[in-house]
Write a protein that holds these residues in place. Structure first.
Motif, PDB file in Angstrom:
ATOM      1  N   ILE A  92       0.826  -1.210   0.000  1.00 13.93           N
ATOM      2  CA  ILE A  92       0.000   0.000   0.000  1.00 13.93           C
ATOM      3  C   ILE A  92       0.857   1.255   0.000  1.00 13.93           C
ATOM      4  N   ASP A  93       1.947   1.235   0.741  1.00 10.15           N
ATOM      5  CA  ASP A  93       2.886   2.352   0.689  1.00 10.15           C
ATOM      6  C   ASP A  93       4.300   1.796   0.670  1.00 10.15           C
ATOM      7  N   SER A  94       5.252   2.636   0.353  1.00  8.83           N
ATOM      8  CA  SER A  94       6.635   2.186   0.208  1.00  8.83           C
ATOM      9  C   SER A  94       7.577   3.368   0.374  1.00  8.83           C
ATOM     10  N   ASP A  95       8.679   3.123   1.066  1.00 11.38           N
ATOM     11  CA  ASP A  95       9.744   4.115   1.184  1.00 11.38           C
ATOM     12  C   ASP A  95      10.921   3.790   0.259  1.00 11.38           C
ATOM     13  N   SER A  96      10.772   2.748  -0.564  1.00 16.48           N
ATOM     14  CA  SER A  96      11.868   2.322  -1.425  1.00 16.48           C
ATOM     15  C   SER A  96      12.048   3.278  -2.598  1.00 16.48           C
ATOM     16  N   PHE A  97      13.284   3.435  -3.033  1.00 14.28           N
ATOM     17  CA  PHE A  97      13.624   4.289  -4.170  1.00 14.28           C
ATOM     18  C   PHE A  97      13.244   3.564  -5.451  1.00 14.28           C
ATOM     19  N   HIS A  98      12.320   4.161  -6.236  1.00 12.96           N
ATOM     20  CA  HIS A  98      11.885   3.538  -7.487  1.00 12.96           C
ATOM     21  C   HIS A  98      12.814   3.985  -8.608  1.00 12.96           C
ATOM     22  N   THR A  99      13.566   3.044  -9.169  1.00  7.59           N
ATOM     23  CA  THR A  99      14.603   3.382 -10.139  1.00  7.59           C
ATOM     24  C   THR A  99      14.044   3.839 -11.484  1.00  7.59           C
ATOM     25  N   ALA A 100      12.740   3.712 -11.719  1.00  8.10           N
ATOM     26  CA  ALA A 100      12.154   4.215 -12.962  1.00  8.10           C
ATOM     27  C   ALA A 100      12.186   5.736 -13.012  1.00  8.10           C
ATOM     28  N   ASN A 101      12.224   6.379 -11.841  1.00  3.10           N
ATOM     29  CA  ASN A 101      12.261   7.835 -11.757  1.00  3.10           C
ATOM     30  C   ASN A 101      13.542   8.287 -11.073  1.00  3.10           C
ATOM     31  N   GLN A 102      14.214   9.263 -11.651  1.00  4.75           N
ATOM     32  CA  GLN A 102      15.453   9.736 -11.036  1.00  4.75           C
ATOM     33  C   GLN A 102      15.208  10.339  -9.653  1.00  4.75           C
ATOM     34  N   SER A 103      13.983  10.810  -9.412  1.00  6.77           N
ATOM     35  CA  SER A 103      13.654  11.338  -8.091  1.00  6.77           C
ATOM     36  C   SER A 103      13.439  10.228  -7.065  1.00  6.77           C
ATOM     37  N   ILE A 149      18.700 -13.035 -23.009  1.00  6.41           N
ATOM     38  CA  ILE A 149      18.460 -12.559 -21.646  1.00  6.41           C
ATOM     39  C   ILE A 149      19.109 -11.189 -21.523  1.00  6.41           C
ATOM     40  N   VAL A 150      18.301 -10.159 -21.275  1.00  5.73           N
ATOM     41  CA  VAL A 150      18.830  -8.808 -21.142  1.00  5.73           C
ATOM     42  C   VAL A 150      18.715  -8.376 -19.686  1.00  5.73           C
ATOM     43  N   TYR A 151      19.717  -7.624 -19.252  1.00  8.94           N
ATOM     44  CA  TYR A 151      19.830  -7.242 -17.843  1.00  8.94           C
ATOM     45  C   TYR A 151      19.336  -5.819 -17.666  1.00  8.94           C
ATOM     46  N   GLY A 152      18.298  -5.654 -16.859  1.00  6.21           N
ATOM     47  CA  GLY A 152      17.776  -4.333 -16.554  1.00  6.21           C
ATOM     48  C   GLY A 152      18.566  -3.688 -15.435  1.00  6.21           C
ATOM     49  N   GLY A 153      19.191  -2.544 -15.715  1.00  4.27           N
ATOM     50  CA  GLY A 153      19.985  -1.876 -14.691  1.00  4.27           C
ATOM     51  C   GLY A 153      20.419  -0.496 -15.140  1.00  4.27           C
ATOM     52  N   ASN A 154      20.950   0.274 -14.196  1.00  2.24           N
ATOM     53  CA  ASN A 154      21.440   1.623 -14.517  1.00  2.24           C
ATOM     54  C   ASN A 154      22.628   2.018 -13.643  1.00  2.24           C
ATOM     55  N   THR A 155      23.408   0.997 -13.211  1.00  2.00           N
ATOM     56  CA  THR A 155      24.570   1.240 -12.366  1.00  2.00           C
ATOM     57  C   THR A 155      25.792   0.551 -12.971  1.00  2.00           C
ATOM     58  N   PRO A 156      27.004   0.970 -12.602  1.00  2.00           N
ATOM     59  CA  PRO A 156      28.203   0.274 -13.079  1.00  2.00           C
ATOM     60  C   PRO A 156      28.201  -1.207 -12.707  1.00  2.00           C
ATOM     61  N   PHE A 157      27.726  -1.529 -11.501  1.00  3.98           N
ATOM     62  CA  PHE A 157      27.642  -2.933 -11.100  1.00  3.98           C
ATOM     63  C   PHE A 157      26.730  -3.700 -12.057  1.00  3.98           C
ATOM     64  N   GLY A 158      25.558  -3.129 -12.367  1.00 10.75           N
ATOM     65  CA  GLY A 158      24.640  -3.790 -13.278  1.00 10.75           C
ATOM     66  C   GLY A 158      25.210  -3.931 -14.670  1.00 10.75           C
ATOM     67  N   ALA A 159      25.940  -2.916 -15.130  1.00  8.88           N
ATOM     68  CA  ALA A 159      26.546  -2.983 -16.459  1.00  8.88           C
ATOM     69  C   ALA A 159      27.573  -4.111 -16.538  1.00  8.88           C
ATOM     70  N   ARG A 160      28.411  -4.219 -15.510  1.00 11.42           N
ATOM     71  CA  ARG A 160      29.412  -5.291 -15.508  1.00 11.42           C
ATOM     72  C   ARG A 160      28.741  -6.662 -15.446  1.00 11.42           C
ATOM     73  N   ARG A 161      27.708  -6.761 -14.637  1.00  9.91           N
ATOM     74  CA  ARG A 161      27.009  -8.036 -14.527  1.00  9.91           C
ATOM     75  C   ARG A 161      26.309  -8.397 -15.840  1.00  9.91           C
ATOM     76  N   ALA A 162      25.795  -7.397 -16.543  1.00  5.62           N
ATOM     77  CA  ALA A 162      25.106  -7.654 -17.805  1.00  5.62           C
ATOM     78  C   ALA A 162      26.015  -8.356 -18.798  1.00  5.62           C
ATOM     79  N   ILE A 163      27.247  -7.862 -18.973  1.00  4.96           N
ATOM     80  CA  ILE A 163      28.138  -8.468 -19.957  1.00  4.96           C
ATOM     81  C   ILE A 163      28.668  -9.808 -19.462  1.00  4.96           C
ATOM     82  N   ARG A 164      28.755  -9.989 -18.143  1.00  4.87           N
ATOM     83  CA  ARG A 164      29.206 -11.282 -17.615  1.00  4.87           C
ATOM     84  C   ARG A 164      28.176 -12.385 -17.819  1.00  4.87           C
TER      85      ARG A 164
END
Length: 342
Positions: free
Chosen positions: A57-68, A197-212
């Motif tokens: 119902i509510d969430s304090d988590s950062f939603h990565t779809a929005n930069q805010s 299989i494509v890796y959804g991400g927007n961080t350096p960690f995710g980028a490295r994991r995507a190619i691995r």
């Protein structure tokens, strides 16, 4: 360049000057099979389905779809299941590829997912494109009983299990989170050696994991003024990691999702300064899509803004893109050494 469509199975999208939002949409205004048939007829490359098990119902988590970090979902939100919808769409279409945007793998059983999405690939005759991601909502992980802090380790193991399930005659795995031996997983997918299989991400960690681990990278550009070259540093990260691995990036795809809306000349949205990314007249939308091509992306999955929340508005956007945008976008040659999505 190819154009995909972001499915409305989690609601119709709208934007303000900063963020993307999903509206609470009645199921009779979703109609995923009808939308898929229209998208295929209008020349869209693929249809991509969002994924969540539940929405707190509510969430304090950062939603990565929005930069805010603002959550795009409403407190109570209609959501249709991705795999079920994909199965229905698979038997009513013949060319449209079917993707997940993105499957939250770590809080599910990977053998069950391997079975479900092998079935989608079989029913569609080899049209599955599996997008995977770690997820962003801590409260959802708590609801399904999986520790949020384990998500990255679990995701790695899930991807490895998918690939073994889809290629090995006898499947076994001995990891930190999943252990089994002497398992069969048949039939195998139509796509060989396995579906992309494509890796959804927007961080350096995710980028490295995507190619691995994966065959492509899939960042989001859903906020209002997303610049197509925003993730150029992540592409450089992928190149560096590929060199370490001895892997040729020419076999790796660059895909992304972006919000979009086509309007007539003179419409306030076409005259905004600054104008929201991929909005305005067909010519303005194509200007932005060409910038995505120059940034290396060969497939842009469009999440259409439909402020009315009505299915008819989404269908109008699909038809207009099919007539005014897709034929011209196909002429764009993506930059870089990346494998182009076909």
């Amino acid at each position: 360049m190819q154009i995909g469509l972001y499915a409305n199975t989690h609601g119709q999208a709208n934007r303000d000057d900063t963020d993307i939002f999903l509206m609470q949409t009645p199921v009779d205004q979703m109609r995923p099979v009808q939308v898929a048939e229209l998208a295929e007829a209008q020349g869209f490359h693929s249809l991509w389905f969002p994924d969540h098990v539940c929405m707190t119902i509510d969430s304090d988590s950062f939603h990565t779809a929005n930069q805010s970090g603002t959550r795009a979902y409403q407190p109570r939100h209609n959501m249709l299941d991705a795999a079920v919808c994909m199965g229905a769409v698979a038997v009513r279409t013949s060319r449209l590829k079917l993707g997940t945007s993105c499957l939250i793998s770590p809080y599910r059983d990977p053998l069950s997912d391997a079975r479900q999405f092998m079935t989608v690939d079989q029913l569609s005759g080899g049209r599955l494109m599996l997008g995977v991601a770690a997820g962003w909502m801590q409260e959802e992980y708590a609801a399904v009983g999986v520790p949020f802090e384990e998500r990255n380790g679990r995701l790695k193991e899930c991807i490895e299990i998918y690939k073994r399930s889809w290629t090995d005659e006898v499947v076994a795995y001995d990891g930190e989170f999943y252990r089994f031996a002497n398992v069969s997983m048949d039939p195998k997918p139509v796509t060989r050696p396995h579906p992309p299989i494509v890796y959804g991400g927007n961080t350096p960690f995710g980028a490295r994991r995507a190619i691995r681990l994966c065959t492509g990278f899939y960042p989001l550009f859903l906020d209002a003024h997303a610049e197509p070259d925003r993730f150029a540093p992540l592409q450089d990260e992928i190149r560096r990691e590929a060199e370490k691995l001895g892997r040729d990036p020419a076999g790796f795809t660059m895909t992304c999702a972006a919000s979009a809306r086509i309007t007539d000349a003179g419409d306030p949205q076409s005259e905004e300064r600054p104008r929201r990314t991929c909005t305005g007249t067909a010519e303005q939308v194509l200007e932005d899509l060409e910038r995505f091509a120059k940034a290396g992306y060969s497939l842009v999955v469009c999440m259409f803004e439909c402020p009315s929340g009505e299915l008819a508005e989404l269908e109008d956007q699909i038809r207009r893109f099919g007539a005014e945008v897709i034929p011209e976008a196909r002429k764009f040659a993506p930059a870089g050494e990346w494998l182009q999505v076909d």
